[in-house]
Design an enzyme around this catalytic site. Sequence first.
Site, PDB file in Angstrom:
ATOM      1  CE1 TYR A 192      73.735  26.280  51.698  1.00  0.00           C
ATOM      2  CE2 TYR A 192      74.001  23.851  51.088  1.00  0.00           C
ATOM      3  CZ  TYR A 192      73.752  24.668  51.835  1.00  0.00           C
ATOM      4  OH  TYR A 192      73.406  24.298  53.050  1.00  0.00           O
TER       5      TYR A 192
ATOM      6  CE1 TYR B 230      72.994  29.673  47.223  1.00  0.00           C
ATOM      7  CE2 TYR B 230      73.580  32.082  47.382  1.00  0.00           C
ATOM      8  CZ  TYR B 230      73.025  30.767  48.064  1.00  0.00           C
ATOM      9  OH  TYR B 230      72.338  31.045  49.100  1.00  0.00           O
ATOM     10  CB  CYS B 231      71.984  26.666  41.556  1.00  0.00           C
ATOM     11  SG  CYS B 231      73.411  25.749  40.479  1.00  0.00           S
ATOM     12  CG  PHE B 232      73.291  21.960  45.680  1.00  0.00           C
ATOM     13  CD1 PHE B 232      73.081  21.954  47.001  1.00  0.00           C
ATOM     14  CD2 PHE B 232      73.972  20.736  45.302  1.00  0.00           C
ATOM     15  CE1 PHE B 232      73.635  21.069  47.915  1.00  0.00           C
ATOM     16  CE2 PHE B 232      74.440  19.770  46.161  1.00  0.00           C
ATOM     17  CZ  PHE B 232      74.319  20.070  47.442  1.00  0.00           C
TER      18      PHE B 232
END
Length: 370
Positions: A124, A94-96
Amino acid sequence: MRPDCTDFRQLFLDDVPMMDMRAPVEFAKGAFPGAVNLPLMNDQERQKIGTCYKQQGQTAAIALGHQLVSGATREARLEAWAAFARAHPDGYLYCFRGGLRSHLVQKALRDEKGIDYPLVEGGYKAMRHFLLETTQQAVAQCDFVLVGGLTGTGKTDVLHLLDNELDLEGYANHRGSSFGKRATAQPAQIDFENRLAIDVLKKRARGIEQFVLEDEGRIVGSCTVPLELYQGMQHYPLVWLEDSLANRVERILRDYVINLSAEFVSLHGEEDGRRMFAEALLQSMGRIHKRLGGERYQRLSEILRQALEEQQRSGSVDLHRVFIEGLLSEYYDPMYAYQRAAKAERIEFAGDAVEVREYLKARALRRPRR
């Protein structure tokens, strides 16, 4: 390929391994237990690309990203992602927001390493929102009771014997008082909130709808109790834990002197550990200087210094008992007696550790009040 994940609840219930693509500075501000930071960009690269995006737009920023993350640097990061994916075939990345960074890494793994690895949709931000809602829903839907008592009665010890405890001090890695600092650092505020929410989530999944927590202030060291929970704590019923002064002195000696000293020594070695332990106690004493008043502060500080010197010289902790008893009888006990009187109408039971534990166990079997 496994589908991308939207079931945040199951991610946290199962402690699913997760690969965090955000830059280290983002990760340090808050992450999830067990997540591993394997960023697409380091902090400096992220800053340069962000500036480029603002000034020249997305296309130029993507081009700069490919330029900065290339060659040996890119290959090393790609191999780290592949190693994580191979080691955790049930995990996710995952990223932001689950956007560009996640999709770039996902594509690189598929095209260059032959690994189909799913991402967390919404990233996130979506998972963080889910955890905030988890705590808010528990406050709105569940039953809560607080354990109070004079300093050193062993409130945390009682909580740890219960299946339905919420250990705010444990999540914060701090004992809650001016002397509560541990040898290891406290988590970031977001990490503290995430730990609380995940524990609530797991306990509710086991059918627990009534929680016991210690009667804390809004601040636990450097961590702040979520507002909705703290507001509830001003009204929740209270169980008061009682114990003798002698037992309380011994318990504080164990936790704040013997065990804390051992923590510092274990982390920093004999010489530095003992020095840092002594500095921590003296700093804690300094934090209540104004509340103690000049004469009392000077007198108790001198006893503490003598106790620390004797402990350093001979290993004896006997003088600490004098300091602890003085601090309890002259400072903490009058303060807590005032608080107990102010909360008297909310106290539904009082007793020693065995009695309080049995009362709380029996209380948990009753139908929740909400």
